[in-house]
Structure formats: structure tokens, C-alpha cells
Enzyme design. Structure first.
Site, mmCIF file in Angstrom:
data_model
loop_
_atom_site.group_PDB
_atom_site.id
_atom_site.type_symbol
_atom_site.label_atom_id
_atom_site.label_comp_id
_atom_site.label_asym_id
_atom_site.label_seq_id
_atom_site.Cartn_x
_atom_site.Cartn_y
_atom_site.Cartn_z
ATOM 1 N N TYR A 110 -0.879 -2.408 0.851
ATOM 2 C CA TYR A 110 -1.967 -1.237 0.748
ATOM 3 C C TYR A 110 -1.393 -0.069 1.819
ATOM 4 O O TYR A 110 -1.013 -0.522 2.966
ATOM 5 C CB TYR A 110 -3.125 -1.707 1.162
ATOM 6 C CG TYR A 110 -4.424 -1.737 -0.113
ATOM 7 C CD1 TYR A 110 -4.569 -0.413 -0.333
ATOM 8 C CD2 TYR A 110 -4.913 -2.893 -0.380
ATOM 9 C CE1 TYR A 110 -5.596 -0.311 -1.400
ATOM 10 C CE2 TYR A 110 -5.753 -2.705 -1.405
ATOM 11 C CZ TYR A 110 -5.964 -1.511 -2.026
ATOM 12 O OH TYR A 110 -7.011 -1.300 -3.157
ATOM 13 N N GLU A 148 -3.098 3.574 1.997
ATOM 14 C CA GLU A 148 -4.006 4.568 2.000
ATOM 15 C C GLU A 148 -3.629 5.462 3.085
ATOM 16 O O GLU A 148 -3.437 4.923 3.953
ATOM 17 C CB GLU A 148 -5.504 4.149 1.826
ATOM 18 C CG GLU A 148 -5.903 3.818 0.794
ATOM 19 C CD GLU A 148 -7.586 3.586 0.787
ATOM 20 O OE1 GLU A 148 -7.990 4.149 1.543
ATOM 21 O OE2 GLU A 148 -7.983 2.408 0.214
ATOM 22 N N ASP A 186 1.367 23.308 -14.642
ATOM 23 C CA ASP A 186 1.575 21.687 -14.818
ATOM 24 C C ASP A 186 2.701 21.403 -15.856
ATOM 25 O O ASP A 186 2.890 21.821 -17.017
ATOM 26 C CB ASP A 186 0.216 21.360 -15.813
ATOM 27 C CG ASP A 186 0.440 19.910 -16.273
ATOM 28 O OD1 ASP A 186 1.425 19.122 -16.132
ATOM 29 O OD2 ASP A 186 -0.465 19.369 -16.588
ATOM 30 N N THR A 192 4.373 15.062 -14.160
ATOM 31 C CA THR A 192 4.700 13.585 -14.208
ATOM 32 C C THR A 192 5.975 13.395 -13.936
ATOM 33 O O THR A 192 6.686 14.336 -13.817
ATOM 34 C CB THR A 192 4.599 12.985 -15.575
ATOM 35 O OG1 THR A 192 5.619 13.885 -16.647
ATOM 36 C CG2 THR A 192 3.388 13.387 -16.397
ATOM 37 N N LYS A 246 8.800 11.781 -17.698
ATOM 38 C CA LYS A 246 9.047 12.500 -19.208
ATOM 39 C C LYS A 246 10.156 13.338 -18.874
ATOM 40 O O LYS A 246 11.326 12.320 -18.715
ATOM 41 C CB LYS A 246 7.747 13.541 -19.415
ATOM 42 C CG LYS A 246 6.421 12.939 -19.674
ATOM 43 C CD LYS A 246 5.482 13.915 -20.103
ATOM 44 C CE LYS A 246 4.072 13.277 -20.351
ATOM 45 N NZ LYS A 246 3.041 14.168 -20.377
ATOM 46 N N ARG A 299 6.992 5.679 -14.559
ATOM 47 C CA ARG A 299 5.850 6.318 -14.953
ATOM 48 C C ARG A 299 5.019 6.644 -13.541
ATOM 49 O O ARG A 299 4.736 5.873 -12.675
ATOM 50 C CB ARG A 299 4.941 5.069 -15.666
ATOM 51 C CG ARG A 299 3.861 5.545 -16.391
ATOM 52 C CD ARG A 299 3.613 4.650 -17.684
ATOM 53 N NE ARG A 299 4.679 4.886 -18.687
ATOM 54 C CZ ARG A 299 4.714 5.861 -19.346
ATOM 55 N NH1 ARG A 299 3.576 6.433 -19.470
ATOM 56 N NH2 ARG A 299 5.590 5.804 -20.393
HETATM 57 C C1 PLP Z 1 1.805 14.243 -20.338
HETATM 58 C C2 PLP Z 1 0.902 15.016 -19.522
HETATM 59 C C3 PLP Z 1 0.011 14.829 -18.512
HETATM 60 C C4 PLP Z 1 -0.579 13.501 -18.174
HETATM 61 O O1 PLP Z 1 0.455 12.647 -17.917
HETATM 62 P P1 PLP Z 1 -0.044 11.079 -17.603
HETATM 63 O O2 PLP Z 1 1.001 10.626 -16.746
HETATM 64 O O3 PLP Z 1 -0.129 10.461 -18.996
HETATM 65 O O4 PLP Z 1 -1.438 10.914 -16.882
HETATM 66 C C5 PLP Z 1 -0.803 16.193 -18.037
HETATM 67 N N1 PLP Z 1 -0.402 17.147 -18.219
HETATM 68 C C6 PLP Z 1 0.564 17.538 -19.055
HETATM 69 C C7 PLP Z 1 0.783 18.923 -19.562
HETATM 70 C C8 PLP Z 1 1.222 16.610 -19.801
HETATM 71 O O5 PLP Z 1 2.115 16.820 -20.752
#
Ligand code: PLP
Length: 478
Positions: free
Chosen positions: A64, A66, A241, A270, A273, A279
Site C-alpha cells: 500500500y 497512498e 487527453d 493512457t 495504447k 495498462r
Molecule cells: C482510451 C481512452 C481513455 C480511457 O482509457 P482507459 O485506460 O480505458 O480508462 C480516455 N480518453 C481517451 C481519449 C481514450 O482514447
């Protein structure tokens, strides 16, 4: 039999797991086999390195932690501090950011951390100030209602879903749509491109607290310098994002006006990707928002995942190596080759092409819905996902689009020639598939007809395409 370190590591791990619950070991083995065999064109997926994967499977999971580095609510976090600080340092160096917060468990969580940080920074609310206490339970009933009222009044302007925006940018199926009064900007119906004049108009009229850029299904670059100017004009916090295209930023394919980091107040992503890490999620920001962002856990997030932060440190170290820039460029070259291959065979692409890692096919030209096309392609060994196109007449469930992306196949080593061959396979399946008949005798949006012999033939060709490019060539499970 291969005796390299990777094979030994994964083989031994499976042996240990098999002794407890053999079905889990079998499923893990089967997953590798499936991934090896499928032509994976899902734009949001990739293959992390063995080092990244192995960094997650250990006792860091037991801890843990936090709080943040050097300021934990738990004792004995010195080793977690080491990996969290390393991941953050690699992230700052890689992206040129002043601050990096590497705890978010996913992209959605990173966005929640960012939203909270922006609200806490911007909203002049006595209730919100009190909410900075460790437990929101400490708020009085009156403060709690005041907080909910004040938060509910805040505005967010983001990209519309059918133009490629993400649910977490203020849409109702996600909590962000309940946190914010949201309005969205679309794309120019003629070109499919972001129309910055119309974004500016919407911003002047709506006066959002937060302007969001970023997408999961827009096949072009976004000019973040212009977006920041719009945000500044209306006094909005500018958030980007970059979940989908972080790898292209890391690999310096997106630079200048197209690199979000120097232009945005706060950037979320993320890590799994195009960035090709474990992940997870991450937040980058300047010093102004850093304190609020660091409150992510426990304000928004559950306890940090130290094993995933260790893997983030490994993956970010990989992304700082020169060959990652080469990888990022090949992602885009491959997407363009795929787009060219589809266009030359008569497909319709949203915006007419791509300048990032993804291509959005409008399959209505083939007389199909996205759902039918997705299933027919899957029957033929080609893994994609259906996606809405701008002003989609079939809505978000059936859709009219197929989204395909190149980060995963590029990791395997496929290049332009294989992308053209892939375009041929996709085109073959889509031209040979017809809509089935619905219960009312009209065309179904879900049922479809595809000669199984065609599906089998394409599936075999897809498998042949992959043969020279083995996935995880360093791993032999025995
Ligand atoms: C994939 C994605 C997310 C979410 O990601 P997770 O790891 O699945 O929660 C958020 N914003 C955008 C633009 C994405 O393409």
C-alpha cells in the site's frame, strides 16, 4: 526449445501458476496464442515489451502506498518511492513536462484526477476548499450539498462523440457528464476536420471552465496552439487527453503546434495504447496544478499500483530510446499506407485519409453498418472495432464506421507492403458481405451474409501476412 531469459521467465511463471490453478495458466497461454494469430487493427491496443510485462508480476503488488513520493500515508514505501520517482522522471524528460503524476490506474482515472485538479484550482467554493480534507465524510451535510451544487454548475467544452471525442469528456454515460454542464464541438461536415473558428465561436458563447482536446477516433492532427489561444481568450483551462496518440508525441512525430505538452495547462494519457507501456494512466502538468494533481490518491483514485508504476518506469525508459522515435514514425507511415491502399480500392475514409495512427472507414458505401462490418472482418481473422462517423445515421451502437489503427501491427514489424495487403483483405471482406434481412423483412443492421469460404480464404491470407513477423519472438512457452 529456447533457453533465453524471456522464455525461461514466462515458462517458469506459468509453471508456478499451473500448480495452483491450471485453468488460469492455460488461459494465459491461450491468450498469447490468440494474439499471435490475429491481425490486430484495434487502434487503442499494442504489445508491451517482455520487460514491461515482467515488471508487473511481483511483490510490489502487495504494497500500500497512498500519498505521493516522500509523503505517504503508509510506512515502508522506500522502494515504491524509487519506482514512482523513476517513472515520473522518465515521463518528465520524455515529454518535456514540469510535473508528472504516474499513479492513475487507467485513462479514465487520469481524467478524473485532472478534472478534480482543475475544479479545485479554479472554482472559488468554500465547500470545495473544505473538500480538500482527507475524507469527504468530514464535510457537513450542508457543505456536501453546496459542493455538489457548485460543481454541477461548471462547464466543459469538448469534442463531440461522433467526431471522435471520448465519453469521459463530459458525456452522460460517464460521471464527467454529471460533473460538468457539457457542450461539444464537432467537425466541418464537408471536410471532416476540426473547424477552429467554430470551436472559438462555441467557446465565446458557452464560456467553459475547461476546454478539452483529444480523441479516440479522429484521424488527423489537432493544432494545440490554436486551441490554447481559444482557451485563453475565454479564460478556460486547456486540457488535452492524448490517450491515443501519446506514442506519437513521445516519438516526436507530433511536434510544435501538434505537441500538446507545451500548449496545454494539463495533459492526460493512457500508457498502454501507442505509448506501448503497461495498462494505466498518467497526468502531466505545470507547477500550478501539480499540488492538486498529486491529491489524485486518495481523492479520486484507489491505492497506487506500485507494480504497474514499475512497469511504467520500464516502458517510459524504452520510449526515451532512439528506436522508439523510429517506431512512432513507422506507425504513421503504416497508417498512411493502409489509408492509401483502401482509398485506391474505392473505400470512403472520414477526412479522406490520416495523419496519425488511425483510419476511420465509412462502411455505408459498402451497404453495411459498422456492426456488420466488424463481425464479418472478425470472421475473416481481422480484428477491428466499429465506431460512429460524424453525424452517424446508425447511432453509437450499430454505427457506420470501422476504426483501424497501426500501433500493434507496427510493433510486430509489418510495413507498407503488408498494409497494402491488409487493405486488400479488408476491401475483399467488405465487398463480399451483404446486409441480412431484419424481422420486418427490411435490411437488418446486425445480420449479414458472408460466404464462409471467403472468410476462410481471407483468414488464411491474414495469417500468412503475420508469419514473417512473429509476436514476442523471444518467448517460447515450450
Ligand atoms: C482510451 C481512452 C481513455 C480511457 O482509457 P482507459 O485506460 O480505458 O480508462 C480516455 N480518453 C481517451 C481519449 C481514450 O482514447
Amino acid at each position: 526449445m529456447s533457453h533465453n531469459a524471456e522464455s525461461t521467465a514466462f515458462r517458469s511463471a506459468l509453471e508456478v501458476i499451473r500448480a495452483v490453478e491450471p485453468r488460469v495458466a492455460d488461459a494465459i497461454g491461450a491468450e498469447l496464442a490468440d494474439q499471435r494469430e490475429s491481425l490486430k487493427l484495434i487502434a487503442s491496443e499494442n504489445y508491451a515489451s517482455p520487460a514491461t510485462l515482467l515488471a508487473m508480476g511481483n511483490w510490489f503488488s502487495d504494497k500500500y502506498a497512498e500519498g505521493t513520493v516522500g509523503r505517504r500515508f503508509y510506512a515502508g514505501c522506500q522502494n515504491v518511492d524509487t519506482v514512482e520517482a523513476l517513472a515520473a522522471e522518465h515521463a518528465r524528460e520524455l515529454f518535456g513536462a514540469a510535473h508528472a503524476y504516474v499513479q492513475p490506474h487507467s485513462g479514465i482515472d487520469a481524467n478524473l484526477v485532472a478534472f478534480w485538479a482543475i475544479l479545485a484550482d479554479r472554482v472559488e467554493s468554500p465547500a470545495l476548499r473544505k473538500a480538500q480534507v482527507r475524507h469527504v465524510n468530514d464535510l457537513t451535510e450542508a457543505d456536501w450539498f453546496a459542493l455538489r451544487r457548485e460543481l454541477g454548475d461548471q462547464r466543459m467544452l469538448g469534442m463531440s462523440l461522433d467526431a471522435g471525442g471520448h465519453l469521459t469528456h463530459g458525456f452522460r454515460p460517464n460521471i464527467s457528464g454529471k460533473m460538468f454542464d457539457q457542450r461539444s464541438y464537432g467537425t466541418d461536415p464537408a471536410t471532416g476536420l476540426v473547424d477552429y473558428d467554430r470551436v472559438a465561436e462555441a467557446a465565446r458563447e458557452f464560456r467553459p471552465l475547461v476546454l478539452v482536446a483529444g480523441y479516440s477516433a479522429y484521424p488527423r492532427k489537432v493544432n494545440f496552439r490554436i486551441m490554447r489561444e481559444i482557451a485563453d481568450e475565454v479564460g478556460a483551462t486547456f486540457m488535452v487527453d492524448m490517450a491515443h496518440f501519446a506514442g506519437l508525441v513521445a516519438g516526436k512525430v507530433f511536434t510544435g503546434d501538434f505537441d500538446p505538452v507545451p500548449h496545454a495547462h494539463i495533459v492526460t494519457t493512457t500508457t498502454h495504447k501507442s505509448l506501448r507501456g503497461p495498462r494505466g494512466g498518467m497526468v502531466l502538468c505545470g507547477p500550478e496544478l501539480a499540488d492538486q494533481v498529486d491529491r489524485g490518491c486518495p481523492m479520486v483514485l484507489g491505492g497506487p499500483l506500485p507494480h504497474v508504476m514499475a512497469a511504467k518506469a520500464v516502458a517510459l525508459a524504452e520510449a526515451r530510446r532512439p528506436d522508439f522515435a523510429d517506431y512512432a514514425q513507422r506507425i504513421v507511415d503504416n497508417a498512411q499506407a493502409l489509408a492509401d491502399g483502401l482509398l485506391s480500392r474505392g473505400a470512403t475514409l472520414v477526412t479522406g485519409g490520416t495523419d496519425n495512427h488511425l483510419v476511420l472507414i465509412d462502411v455505408s458505401g459498402y451497404g453495411l453498418t459498422g456492426r456488420q462490418a466488424e463481425q464479418a472482418l472478425l470472421d475473416s481473422g481481422i480484428v477491428t472495432n466499429r465506431n460512429a462517423v460524424p453525424q452517424d445515421p446508425n447511432g453509437a451502437w450499430y454505427t457506420s464506421g470501422i476504426r483501424i489503427g497501426t500501433p500493434a501491427l507496427t510493433t510486430r514489424g509489418l510495413g507498407a507492403a503488408e498494409m497494402d495487403a491488409t487493405a486488400e483483405l479488408i476491401h475483399t471482406v467488405l465487398t463480399r458481405t451483404t446486409a441480412g434481412t431484419g424481422p420486418d423483412g427490411g435490411p437488418s443492421k446486425a445480420k449479414y451474409v458472408l460466404d464462409p469460404a471467403v472468410a476462410e480464404q481471407v483468414g488464411k491470407q491474414a495469417a500468412d501476412l503475420l508469419t514473417p513477423f512473429p509476436l514476442y519472438p523471444e518467448v517460447t512457452l515450450g
